[in-house]
Design an enzyme around this catalytic site. Structure first.
Site, mmCIF file in Angstrom:
data_model
loop_
_atom_site.group_PDB
_atom_site.id
_atom_site.type_symbol
_atom_site.label_atom_id
_atom_site.label_comp_id
_atom_site.label_asym_id
_atom_site.label_seq_id
_atom_site.Cartn_x
_atom_site.Cartn_y
_atom_site.Cartn_z
ATOM 1 N N HIS A 112 68.428 -21.080 -133.422
ATOM 2 C CA HIS A 112 69.828 -20.796 -133.754
ATOM 3 C C HIS A 112 70.777 -21.834 -133.145
ATOM 4 O O HIS A 112 71.906 -21.980 -133.610
ATOM 5 C CB HIS A 112 70.229 -19.418 -133.228
ATOM 6 C CG HIS A 112 70.084 -18.289 -134.211
ATOM 7 N ND1 HIS A 112 70.488 -18.382 -135.519
ATOM 8 C CD2 HIS A 112 69.612 -17.022 -134.049
ATOM 9 C CE1 HIS A 112 70.263 -17.217 -136.127
ATOM 10 N NE2 HIS A 112 69.721 -16.379 -135.262
ATOM 11 N N GLY B 5 66.704 -7.368 -131.015
ATOM 12 C CA GLY B 5 65.631 -8.129 -130.390
ATOM 13 C C GLY B 5 66.146 -9.101 -129.342
ATOM 14 O O GLY B 5 65.693 -9.096 -128.199
ATOM 15 N N ALA B 6 67.104 -9.922 -129.733
ATOM 16 C CA ALA B 6 67.624 -10.925 -128.814
ATOM 17 C C ALA B 6 68.880 -11.541 -129.418
ATOM 18 O O ALA B 6 69.199 -11.302 -130.585
ATOM 19 C CB ALA B 6 66.584 -12.011 -128.559
ATOM 20 N N MET B 7 69.574 -12.360 -128.611
ATOM 21 C CA MET B 7 70.855 -12.906 -129.058
ATOM 22 C C MET B 7 70.996 -14.364 -128.617
ATOM 23 O O MET B 7 70.744 -14.696 -127.472
ATOM 24 C CB MET B 7 71.977 -12.044 -128.474
ATOM 25 C CG MET B 7 73.354 -12.501 -128.864
ATOM 26 S SD MET B 7 73.597 -12.406 -130.664
ATOM 27 C CE MET B 7 74.699 -13.785 -130.885
ATOM 28 N N GLU B 8 71.436 -15.182 -129.565
ATOM 29 C CA GLU B 8 71.423 -16.631 -129.397
ATOM 30 C C GLU B 8 72.666 -17.217 -128.729
ATOM 31 O O GLU B 8 73.020 -18.374 -128.984
ATOM 32 C CB GLU B 8 71.248 -17.284 -130.775
ATOM 33 C CG GLU B 8 72.471 -17.143 -131.723
ATOM 34 C CD GLU B 8 72.411 -15.978 -132.706
ATOM 35 O OE1 GLU B 8 71.704 -15.003 -132.416
ATOM 36 O OE2 GLU B 8 73.067 -16.044 -133.752
ATOM 37 N N ASN B 9 73.354 -16.481 -127.840
ATOM 38 C CA ASN B 9 74.549 -17.009 -127.168
ATOM 39 C C ASN B 9 74.309 -18.445 -126.696
ATOM 40 O O ASN B 9 73.270 -18.783 -126.179
ATOM 41 C CB ASN B 9 74.878 -16.153 -125.950
ATOM 42 C CG ASN B 9 74.762 -14.675 -126.233
ATOM 43 O OD1 ASN B 9 75.452 -14.160 -127.080
ATOM 44 N ND2 ASN B 9 73.826 -14.023 -125.564
ATOM 45 N N HIS C 191 63.049 -18.177 -132.528
ATOM 46 C CA HIS C 191 64.164 -17.808 -133.407
ATOM 47 C C HIS C 191 65.506 -18.069 -132.703
ATOM 48 O O HIS C 191 66.378 -18.744 -133.252
ATOM 49 C CB HIS C 191 64.035 -16.339 -133.809
ATOM 50 C CG HIS C 191 65.125 -15.828 -134.695
ATOM 51 N ND1 HIS C 191 64.999 -15.761 -136.060
ATOM 52 C CD2 HIS C 191 66.374 -15.381 -134.416
ATOM 53 C CE1 HIS C 191 66.122 -15.284 -136.579
ATOM 54 N NE2 HIS C 191 66.977 -15.045 -135.592
ATOM 55 N N GLU C 192 65.648 -17.541 -131.498
ATOM 56 C CA GLU C 192 66.937 -17.687 -130.810
ATOM 57 C C GLU C 192 67.184 -19.149 -130.443
ATOM 58 O O GLU C 192 68.303 -19.641 -130.545
ATOM 59 C CB GLU C 192 66.989 -16.789 -129.566
ATOM 60 C CG GLU C 192 66.700 -15.313 -129.816
ATOM 61 C CD GLU C 192 67.481 -14.681 -130.959
ATOM 62 O OE1 GLU C 192 68.622 -15.129 -131.220
ATOM 63 O OE2 GLU C 192 66.944 -13.753 -131.613
HETATM 64 N N1 TRP Z 1 71.870 -12.811 -133.946
HETATM 65 C C1 TRP Z 1 70.855 -11.953 -133.407
HETATM 66 C C2 TRP Z 1 69.530 -12.488 -133.908
HETATM 67 O O1 TRP Z 1 69.399 -13.074 -134.894
HETATM 68 C C3 TRP Z 1 71.016 -10.548 -133.860
HETATM 69 C C4 TRP Z 1 71.650 -9.612 -132.895
HETATM 70 C C5 TRP Z 1 71.359 -9.474 -131.603
HETATM 71 C C6 TRP Z 1 72.618 -8.628 -133.175
HETATM 72 N N2 TRP Z 1 72.094 -8.453 -131.057
HETATM 73 C C7 TRP Z 1 72.882 -7.928 -132.004
HETATM 74 C C8 TRP Z 1 73.296 -8.269 -134.313
HETATM 75 C C9 TRP Z 1 73.774 -6.886 -131.945
HETATM 76 C C10 TRP Z 1 74.211 -7.219 -134.272
HETATM 77 C C11 TRP Z 1 74.447 -6.537 -133.091
HETATM 78 O O2 TRP Z 1 68.506 -12.374 -133.364
HETATM 79 ZN ZN ZN Z 2 68.936 -14.537 -135.727
#
Ligand code: TRP
Ligand code: ZN
Length: 895
Positions: free
Chosen positions: A304, A264-268, A300-301
């Protein structure tokens, strides 16, 4: 058979001999040959056993490595299976490592890859090691600076974590940017983006009075779809300030949307990267549900940043530390947002319940099957072969339920105190779930030792509730018992600490004040009983007549409630339960009973008849205008097929589907006048706005249309066709299309074609179009099979096996949300599954593994079905060169 991947054990955790203090990265970006220069200041860890500097690396070409500026001595650098080991004697050493990578050939979407001409990274969980050699573990936290250099024409925008220090132009049409992240972070939170993008920008002031710059970066053509994501970000910031006192810690916060993304998305840190699906939404392209999803994923992101980034995980077994807690936070946020938009306290309570119902629906259809199959694991697993397989419904959704139980036990204020203590102790650290629960206990003087079993025990507990009425003394005894079925590797289960919220309903339908034996006065009408043993009884006194119990109100624990209720009692609770969640649940239980009864009749070749009592209870809710339409829509929507298959023993998709079709047709026909009446009354006037009140009306309206179209009378089909044609927004257009597709109306073909033509260049909307066809039921034997349709749709130029969204819509829709069609008796669905899983696995193991999981629950089916599935599982398992991701899934399924 494939070689089983290395099993990683939680108990084997050891800190590394050397950590990293600072990381200076230089990227010379090129589609085929990107050169990465990394300068690591490595420092001996005084708490760890002596050893070399351990660096992980995958799919890298090592160009050079220098130790304190000099070439390594003979044998000082050793290649290992997972990377490099560097033998050094000093406590501090600077490593300079140059690697070359090929982003255009990276179809895994992990590490540095390309999407539509731009460069993007995805480092969680272990993608950073595909960029450079590094101790790529979350307990290695360092300060990063980044220099990016790229072609100015194709990549005018250069982004990384933190603050922008400098930009400049270079010869040969190149340019550069330098970024610095002032906060310590693990490598999985590193990110860069180099692409042709445009931003929507806002400046907002934080609670402490700092001005911060917010940006949402998308392709220029999508700028008319980003307003909602920006609003959601601002709402999230405000909410975290108000509810948890947590403020944004950077001067700049960026969201970037990318079309090719595994999740879905990533919290960088400071640079969240999103699947376009969870950023882009406007009234013409996004449904109410899309708007809601964007809001919750953005939240959510963003959340984080504190729960995940400022305090992170010591190792990947602790994943629920950040994910369970952050899902819990985004669920609370959504409930608060829904309640805030309501115009009365009753409406607010109903809106909260609707959010809760959606969360529990997700748990029951996604997590329960996982907990009942070969992949069952505690929210904190003890072992894994491939960490990417453990971003699961258990870690996320059940993990959030566990946090929610802590809130139930400690109360709002106690929970907040625990959070405050957690940040005061652990800011800037990589910690464990014990550290989190320890803070909750310490801040409240609470004993959560027994509660910790929720972190170690897998499987869905069964909670049995039995009541006994003693008229002579006016006493009602409620006995609660628990048991958890065995799961792989855990044959024996122990009792858990289960908070059970209970109410008693009087004969007139009103809640009774509760008084437990030994109490002087009656108190509230809902009480939380703490079950800590295998079985225990509670005696309620001072009652004038036998009450009806309402157990597990608000779904106070993630368990399966077993309670003996006849049709009459379910109808009574459907009409009167003061707890809206339990009122909904009563309706779900009644429907489940009816559907499974019809399915048994279908399997036995008996005539199908919908019980009258059910019809009455259903209709009473349908015509109840004093209830919130969103709530009514939830109560009248059938339980998901995935959940029903878990409840059916043995699971048999064909008769279940026959039962569902029969029920929808019968109810649609029998109540056509009521459906039509509500449909006409609920029309939303004026311009589209994303608002719970409007969304609720549209939702019930679309549900009415679904039942009417299922019945299939000419007035019904005409109504759906008209709504499709005149719809002013995607929610109505899609609702009408879905109603037509889920019917045997000839107009379904025309409508699908019209929808395709209107959105032929719109990838996200076409995902809906693929999904609808993949998940369509077959309402007449004359219709082509779904498998034929899916095969044909794979040849559509808009489809691509390398785009995860397309795969999830078309193949995921078919494998996971169309049981009767996928499990067709000739086994052709399984052969197709095997073929696609193997094809996907060559390029993108994460996506392949998600598809592979569609068959993990195969042992719940009839013996005939199992025999056919086994063939396909064995075929995949025997494939040469299988990824550890897919090998773990099919290995455990067969194991
Ligand atoms: N940390 C991300 C979240 O909670 C999860 C996530 C995004 C992820 N991309 C990923 C986990 C690729 C494993 C691989 O939304
Ligand atoms: Zn998450």
């Amino acid at each position: 058979m494939p070689t089983p991947g290395n099993l990683i054990l939680r108990e084997a955790y050891q800190p590394l001999a050397y950590g990293v203090e600072t990381v200076d990265l230089d990227f010379n970006l090129d589609p085929q040959a990107t050169v990465v220069t990394s300068r690591l200041k490595c420092v001996r860890n005084p708490d760890a056993a002596a050893g070399p500097v351990v660096l992980f690396g995958e799919a890298l070409e090592l160009v050079s490595i220098a130790i304190d500026g000099a070439a390594p001595a003979e044998g000082q650098v050793r290649k290992t299976e997972s990377g490099l080991e560097v033998n050094v004697s000093a406590d501090e050493v600077v490593l300079t490592i140059v690697t070359r990578i090929n982003p255009s050939a990276n179809l895994t979407l992990s590490g540095l890859y390309q999407s539509r001409g731009g460069f993007y990274t995805q480092c969680e969980a272990e993608g950073f090691r595909r960029i450079t050699y590094f101790p790529d573990r979350p307990d290695v936290m360092a300060r990063y600076t980044v220099r990016l250099e790229a072609d100015a024409a194709t990549c005018p925008v250069l982004l990384s974590n933190g603050n922008l220090l400098e930009t400049g132009t270079l010869p040969n049409g190149r340019h550069f940017a330098r970024w610095e992240d002032p906060f310590l972070k693990p490598s999985y939170l590193f990110a860069l983006v180099a692409a042709e993008l445009s931003a929507l920008e806002r400046t907002v002031t934080t609670m402490s009075g700092r001005d911060v710059l917010l940006q949402v970066w998308v392709e220029a053509r999508d700028l008319d779809r980003v307003e909602h994501a920006m609003d959601s970000l601002i709402h999230s910031m405000r909410w975290d300030e108000e509810v948890f006192g947590l403020e944004l810690d950077l001067d700049r916060f960026m969201i970037v949307a990318v079309s090719d993304f595994n999740m879905g998305a990533m919290e960088n840190k400071g640079l969240n990267i999103f699947n376009t699906k969870y950023v882009l939404a406007n009234p013409d392209t996004g449904t109410d549900l899309d708007f809601e999803n964007v809001e919750s994923v953005v939240a959510h992101e963003y959340f984080h940043n504190w729960t995940g980034n400022r305090v992170t995980c010591r190792d990947w077994f602790q994943l629920t530390l950040k994910e369970g807690l952050t899902v819990f936070r985004d669920q609370q946020f959504t409930a608060d947002m829904m309640a805030r938009a309501s115009d009365s306290p009753a409406a607010a309570a109903s809106a909260r319940a609707v959010t809760r119902i959606a969360n529990v629906r997700g748990l029951r259809s996604g997590q329960f099957p996982e907990d009942a199959g070969p992949m069952a694991h505690p929210i904190r697993p003890d072992s894994y072969q491939e960490i990417n397989n453990f971003y699961t419904a258990t870690v996320y959704q059940k993990g959030a339920e566990v946090i929610r139980m802590i809130l139930t036990l400690l109360g709002r204020e106690g929970f907040r105190n625990g959070m405050d203590l957690y940040f005061s102790y652990h800011d800037g650290q990589a910690v464990t779930c014990d550290d989190f629960v320890g803070c909750m206990a310490e801040a409240n003087g609470a004993d959560l030792d027994l509660f910790m079993r929720w972190y170690s025990q897998a499987g869905t507990p069964r909670l049995k509730a039995e009541g006994a009425w003693d008229a002579a003394t006016g006493t009602y005894t409620l006995t609660l018992s628990q048991s958890t079925p065995p799961t792989p590797g855990q044959p024996e289960k122990l009792p858990l600490h289960i908070p059970v919220a209970v109410g008693l309903i009087g004969p007139d339908g009103a809640d009774l004040p509760l008084r437990l034996e030994g109490e002087a006065n009656a108190g509230d009408t809902t009480r939380v009983l703490n079950l800590k043993e295998a079985s225990r009884s509670w005696r309620f006194t001072g009652l004038a007549a036998e009450p009806v119990p309402s157990v597990l109100r608000g779904y106070s624990a993630p368990v399966i409630l077993e309670i003996d209720e006849d049709d009459e009692r379910l109808a009574f609770r459907m009409a009167h339960d003061a707890d809206p969640f339990n009122r909904w649940d009563a309706a779900q239980r009644f429907m489940e009973r009816v559907v499974l009864g019809l399915a048994a009749d279908a399997a036995a070749g008996r005539k199908l008849e919908v019980p009258q009592a059910f019809g009455h209870a259903f209709r009473a809710l349908l015509v109840n205008e004093s209830l919130d339409p969103a709530f009514v829509a939830e109560t009248l929507a059938l339980p998901s097929e995935a959940y029903l298959l878990e409840r059916m023993q043995p699971a048999d998709p064909a008769p279940l589907r026959a039962a569902l079709i029969h029920l929808m047709r019968e109810v649609g026909q029998a109540m056509q006048a009521d459906f039509l009446g509500r449909y006409l009354d609920l029309e939303v006037e004026g311009e589209y706005r994303y608002h719970p009140a409007d969304a609720g009306k549209r939702s019930l309206r679309n549900l009415c249309l679904r039942y009417l179209a299922a019945w299939g009378g000419p007035t019904a089909i005409d109504l759906a066709a008209k709504q499709f044609e005149h719809a002013g927004n995607m929610t109505e257009r899609y609702g009408a299309l879905a109603a037509l597709v889920q019917s045997d109306a000839p107009q379904r073909t025309e409508a699908l074609a019209a929808f395709h033509d209107r959105y032929r260049d719109d990838a996200l909307v076409l995902d809906k179009w693929f999904m609808l066809q993949a998940t369509a039921w077959r309402w007449s034997d004359a219709a082509p099979t779904t498998l034929d349709q899916v095969r044909a749709l794979m040849a559509n130029p808009a489809f691509s096996l390398s785009n995860p969204n397309k795969v999830y819509s078309l193949l995921g829709g078919y494998f996971k949300s169309n049981a009767a069609e996928f499990h067709r008796p000739d086994g052709a669905g399984y052969a197709f599954w095997a073929e696609q899983v193997v094809a996907l696995d060559r390029n993108n193991p994460q996506v392949a593994s998600r598809m592979a999981r569609a068959l993990e629950g195969w042992r719940k089916f009839t013996p005939e079905i199992q025999a056919r599935i086994r063939v396909a599982l064995e075929q995949v398992a025997a494939t040469e060169g299988l990824s550890p991701d897919v090998a773990e899934i099919v290995g455990k399924a067969l194991g």
